[in-house]
Design a protein around this motif. Structure first.
Motif, PDB file in Angstrom:
ATOM      1  N   ILE A 197      44.207 168.903  15.711  1.00  6.33           N
ATOM      2  CA  ILE A 197      44.922 168.127  16.726  1.00  6.33           C
ATOM      3  C   ILE A 197      44.241 168.252  18.078  1.00  6.33           C
ATOM      4  O   ILE A 197      44.154 167.278  18.843  1.00  6.33           O
ATOM      5  CB  ILE A 197      46.395 168.560  16.791  1.00  6.33           C
ATOM      6  N   ASP A 198      43.713 169.444  18.392  1.00 11.87           N
ATOM      7  CA  ASP A 198      42.954 169.597  19.631  1.00 11.87           C
ATOM      8  C   ASP A 198      41.736 168.678  19.630  1.00 11.87           C
ATOM      9  O   ASP A 198      41.388 168.074  20.656  1.00 11.87           O
ATOM     10  CB  ASP A 198      42.503 171.050  19.806  1.00 11.87           C
ATOM     11  N   LEU A 199      41.064 168.569  18.477  1.00  8.61           N
ATOM     12  CA  LEU A 199      39.923 167.655  18.366  1.00  8.61           C
ATOM     13  C   LEU A 199      40.356 166.227  18.653  1.00  8.61           C
ATOM     14  O   LEU A 199      39.681 165.483  19.385  1.00  8.61           O
ATOM     15  CB  LEU A 199      39.318 167.751  16.966  1.00  8.61           C
ATOM     16  N   LEU A 200      41.481 165.840  18.079  1.00 14.66           N
ATOM     17  CA  LEU A 200      42.017 164.497  18.281  1.00 14.66           C
ATOM     18  C   LEU A 200      42.142 164.185  19.771  1.00 14.66           C
ATOM     19  O   LEU A 200      41.704 163.128  20.249  1.00 14.66           O
ATOM     20  CB  LEU A 200      43.384 164.416  17.597  1.00 14.66           C
ATOM     21  N   VAL A 201      42.733 165.121  20.515  1.00 10.44           N
ATOM     22  CA  VAL A 201      42.930 164.912  21.955  1.00 10.44           C
ATOM     23  C   VAL A 201      41.594 164.912  22.685  1.00 10.44           C
ATOM     24  O   VAL A 201      41.346 164.077  23.568  1.00 10.44           O
ATOM     25  CB  VAL A 201      43.874 165.994  22.520  1.00 10.44           C
ATOM     26  N   ASP A 202      40.709 165.824  22.295  1.00  8.89           N
ATOM     27  CA  ASP A 202      39.429 165.945  22.998  1.00  8.89           C
ATOM     28  C   ASP A 202      38.579 164.682  22.881  1.00  8.89           C
ATOM     29  O   ASP A 202      37.892 164.303  23.845  1.00  8.89           O
ATOM     30  CB  ASP A 202      38.633 167.135  22.434  1.00  8.89           C
ATOM     31  N   VAL A 203      38.610 164.024  21.713  1.00 10.85           N
ATOM     32  CA  VAL A 203      37.769 162.832  21.553  1.00 10.85           C
ATOM     33  C   VAL A 203      38.475 161.561  22.007  1.00 10.85           C
ATOM     34  O   VAL A 203      37.875 160.482  22.010  1.00 10.85           O
ATOM     35  CB  VAL A 203      37.278 162.668  20.096  1.00 10.85           C
ATOM     36  N   GLY A 204      39.763 161.661  22.360  1.00 10.97           N
ATOM     37  CA  GLY A 204      40.464 160.519  22.923  1.00 10.97           C
ATOM     38  C   GLY A 204      41.244 159.677  21.941  1.00 10.97           C
ATOM     39  O   GLY A 204      41.577 158.522  22.234  1.00 10.97           O
ATOM     40  N   LEU A 205      41.564 160.229  20.754  1.00 14.68           N
ATOM     41  CA  LEU A 205      42.378 159.508  19.789  1.00 14.68           C
ATOM     42  C   LEU A 205      43.858 159.666  20.113  1.00 14.68           C
ATOM     43  O   LEU A 205      44.267 160.635  20.746  1.00 14.68           O
ATOM     44  CB  LEU A 205      42.118 160.024  18.368  1.00 14.68           C
ATOM     45  N   ASP A 206      44.665 158.710  19.646  1.00 11.55           N
ATOM     46  CA  ASP A 206      46.101 158.793  19.902  1.00 11.55           C
ATOM     47  C   ASP A 206      46.920 158.568  18.625  1.00 11.55           C
ATOM     48  O   ASP A 206      48.096 158.229  18.687  1.00 11.55           O
ATOM     49  CB  ASP A 206      46.537 157.801  20.980  1.00 11.55           C
ATOM     50  N   ARG A 207      46.288 158.776  17.456  1.00 12.71           N
ATOM     51  CA  ARG A 207      47.002 158.611  16.191  1.00 12.71           C
ATOM     52  C   ARG A 207      46.557 159.680  15.211  1.00 12.71           C
ATOM     53  O   ARG A 207      45.361 159.871  14.984  1.00 12.71           O
ATOM     54  CB  ARG A 207      46.744 157.225  15.605  1.00 12.71           C
ATOM     55  N   PHE A 208      47.525 160.390  14.639  1.00 13.57           N
ATOM     56  CA  PHE A 208      47.250 161.491  13.726  1.00 13.57           C
ATOM     57  C   PHE A 208      48.068 161.309  12.461  1.00 13.57           C
ATOM     58  O   PHE A 208      49.296 161.247  12.512  1.00 13.57           O
ATOM     59  CB  PHE A 208      47.601 162.823  14.386  1.00 13.57           C
ATOM     60  N   CYS A 209      47.391 161.214  11.316  1.00 18.08           N
ATOM     61  CA  CYS A 209      48.060 161.077  10.023  1.00 18.08           C
ATOM     62  C   CYS A 209      47.906 162.377   9.242  1.00 18.08           C
ATOM     63  O   CYS A 209      46.784 162.761   8.881  1.00 18.08           O
ATOM     64  CB  CYS A 209      47.464 159.921   9.226  1.00 18.08           C
ATOM     65  N   PHE A 210      49.021 163.031   8.981  1.00 19.70           N
ATOM     66  CA  PHE A 210      49.076 164.306   8.269  1.00 19.70           C
ATOM     67  C   PHE A 210      49.432 164.007   6.821  1.00 19.70           C
ATOM     68  O   PHE A 210      50.522 163.519   6.524  1.00 19.70           O
ATOM     69  CB  PHE A 210      50.132 165.193   8.929  1.00 19.70           C
ATOM     70  N   TYR A 211      48.511 164.295   5.901  1.00 17.83           N
ATOM     71  CA  TYR A 211      48.709 164.001   4.482  1.00 17.83           C
ATOM     72  C   TYR A 211      49.049 165.274   3.702  1.00 17.83           C
ATOM     73  O   TYR A 211      48.392 166.308   3.867  1.00 17.83           O
ATOM     74  CB  TYR A 211      47.441 163.387   3.867  1.00 17.83           C
ATOM     75  N   HIS A 212      50.058 165.172   2.860  1.00 17.13           N
ATOM     76  CA  HIS A 212      50.295 166.198   1.849  1.00 17.13           C
ATOM     77  C   HIS A 212      49.360 165.941   0.677  1.00 17.13           C
ATOM     78  O   HIS A 212      49.016 164.789   0.372  1.00 17.13           O
ATOM     79  CB  HIS A 212      51.746 166.143   1.369  1.00 17.13           C
ATOM     80  N   LEU A 213      48.968 166.997  -0.001  1.00 14.35           N
ATOM     81  CA  LEU A 213      48.098 166.868  -1.162  1.00 14.35           C
ATOM     82  C   LEU A 213      48.858 166.238  -2.318  1.00 14.35           C
ATOM     83  O   LEU A 213      49.934 166.706  -2.693  1.00 14.35           O
ATOM     84  CB  LEU A 213      47.580 168.242  -1.578  1.00 14.35           C
ATOM     85  N   ASP A 214      48.294 165.156  -2.871  1.00 14.11           N
ATOM     86  CA  ASP A 214      48.867 164.600  -4.092  1.00 14.11           C
ATOM     87  C   ASP A 214      47.950 164.972  -5.252  1.00 14.11           C
ATOM     88  O   ASP A 214      46.755 165.188  -5.061  1.00 14.11           O
ATOM     89  CB  ASP A 214      49.043 163.084  -3.994  1.00 14.11           C
ATOM     90  N   TYR A 215      48.539 165.053  -6.429  1.00 15.77           N
ATOM     91  CA  TYR A 215      47.819 165.632  -7.555  1.00 15.77           C
ATOM     92  C   TYR A 215      47.161 164.556  -8.414  1.00 15.77           C
ATOM     93  O   TYR A 215      47.436 164.407  -9.599  1.00 15.77           O
ATOM     94  CB  TYR A 215      48.771 166.483  -8.395  1.00 15.77           C
TER      95      TYR A 215
END
Length: 403
Positions: A197-215
């Motif tokens: 998330i820190d990387l996201l802010v540092d590069v200037g992104l404003d959208r973060f998709c958190f995925y759960h692992l599917d099998y």
């Protein structure tokens, strides 16, 4: 998808109409003014990939697979989606950028009235290709980063993949392409969540998709590397806290949860504890509109040779092939017993799911994980982390109205 930022921070986003029938409440341009009536379609345009990710649901390889669509077959397929009224087509893979006709296909989709978006590892995005995709009409690029540099590179099977993905992000942003970061959590990279998330802010992104692992695909080999329920709950709670912290600091990050609708129930409980029951009722109302796990209803997948799947993670079962019957006919054909059962899943759920008071906003979550672990399509999702008290029958926070 479940939007933490919408539910907890009232952050407007272009998907409010698509997900919550809430376009009229939003000050942001909307993908659609009404909640989707047709599925978002993931198109695995190729099985080929320049990386070898340990959790790849498509089990991608370094060469194209026999039978992959030609450009002409691809445009004919896009016509099928447009004729059926599909709102969004997600170009995926493998790695879609290995196709030298990707820009042509994106442009065709845009001209046909589809919203073209991209799922990519980002490593092949040069400045030139980012500009070409923008000019073709691409509306969004989701780029995967799964931890700090060493962790990401280990996941993706190539040294330097992290740095190449960050360059790809920067090229997209420089081209003016809306871009987001995608992250799939396992026990190996859970400790890197805040760094991502820190990387996201540092590069200037404003959208973060958190995925759960599917099998599915190679992800099925990582079941033992998945989080425990306690670890999963802690990760989601921390993500909620980080979203609120960044929002309070003026960073309007759109945070989305993907792949586990136990998160919907958790967000109602979290909202009640953090903001009170009135807010919890509002959150639940939005989630009732959203409709729970979308497999077989609001999400579909078509692979590189035309087989239609219930979701991109469920590659082992096909409803048929679009070379034989149009996509819309296959998707509407409820003589298929699995498709019909999934669309009636609330009447088939067993165990703790059967009487759960959040059944209507979760709908049992992943049937693929239940099948993979329990060999029972309607067993509880093994990733559910809710307590017995939270799921106890009753109507807590039901019947609210959106404020």
């Amino acid at each position: 998808m479940i939007s933490i930022s919408k539910l907890l921070c009232n952050l407007d986003a272009e998907g409010d109409g698509l997900r919550y029938d809430a376009a009229d409440e939003s000050n942001t341009h909307q993908i659609t003014e009404r909640k989707q009536r047709r599925p978002v379609v993931v198109w695995n345009t190729t099985r080929q990939c320049n990386l070898y990710c340990s959790h790849c649901y498509a089990a991608a390889e370094d060469e194209p697979a026999p039978g992959e669509f030609t450009t002409a077959e691809g445009t004919a397929f896009l016509d099928q989606l447009a004729d059926y009224g599909v709102p969004v087509v997600l170009f995926s893979g493998g790695e879609p950028l290995v196709r030298d006709d990707l820009e042509e296909l994106v442009a065709y989709a845009a001209d046909a009235g589809l919203r073209p978006v991209l799922s990519t590892n980002g490593t092949l995005i040069t400045a030139e290709r980012a500009a070409a995709l923008r000019d073709a009409g691409l509306q969004y690029a989701g780029i995967s980063v799964d931890g700090r540099p060493e962790r990401n590179d280990s996941f993706r099977g190539r040294e330097g993949a992290f740095d190449a993905a960050v360059r790809g992000i920067e090229h997209c942003l420089d081209a003016g392409l809306k871009t987001g970061l995608r992250y799939t959590i396992t026990s190996a990279n859970a400790g890197d969540l805040e760094a991502v998330i820190d990387l996201l802010v540092d590069v200037g992104l404003d959208r973060f998709c958190f995925y759960h692992l599917d099998y599915g695909g190679r992800g099925a080999e990582l079941v033992d590397a998945d989080l425990t329920p306690t670890e999963r709950r802690a990760a989601i709670e921390r993500l909620c806290e980080l979203t609120l912290e960044y929002h309070d600091d003026g960073e309007e990050i759109e945070t989305l949860l993907v792949g586990n609708y136990a998160d919907a129930a958790f967000l109602v409980e979290y909202a009640s504890e953090r903001f009170g029951d009135a807010r919890a009722r509002t959150v639940r109302d939005y989630l009732e509109r959203n409709g729970g796990d979308p497999t077989g209803e609001r999400i579909a997948d078509v692979d590189y040779c035309g087989n239609v799947h219930l979701t991109q993670f469920w590659q082992g079962y096909s409803l048929g092939n679009v070379r034989d019957r149009p996509f819309g006919e296959l998707w509407e054909d409820e003589t298929n017993p699995l498709l019909r059962a999934l669309r009636e899943r609330e009447t088939h759920l067993t165990g703790r799911c059967a009487e759960c008071r959040y059944r209507s906003i979760c709908r049992g979550a992943s049937r693929l994980r239940a099948l993979a672990v329990e060999d029972d399509l309607f067993a509880p999702d093994p990733q559910c982390y809710l307590t017995e008290g939270e799921i106890a029958p009753g109507d807590a926070f039901a019947g609210g109205s959106v404020d």
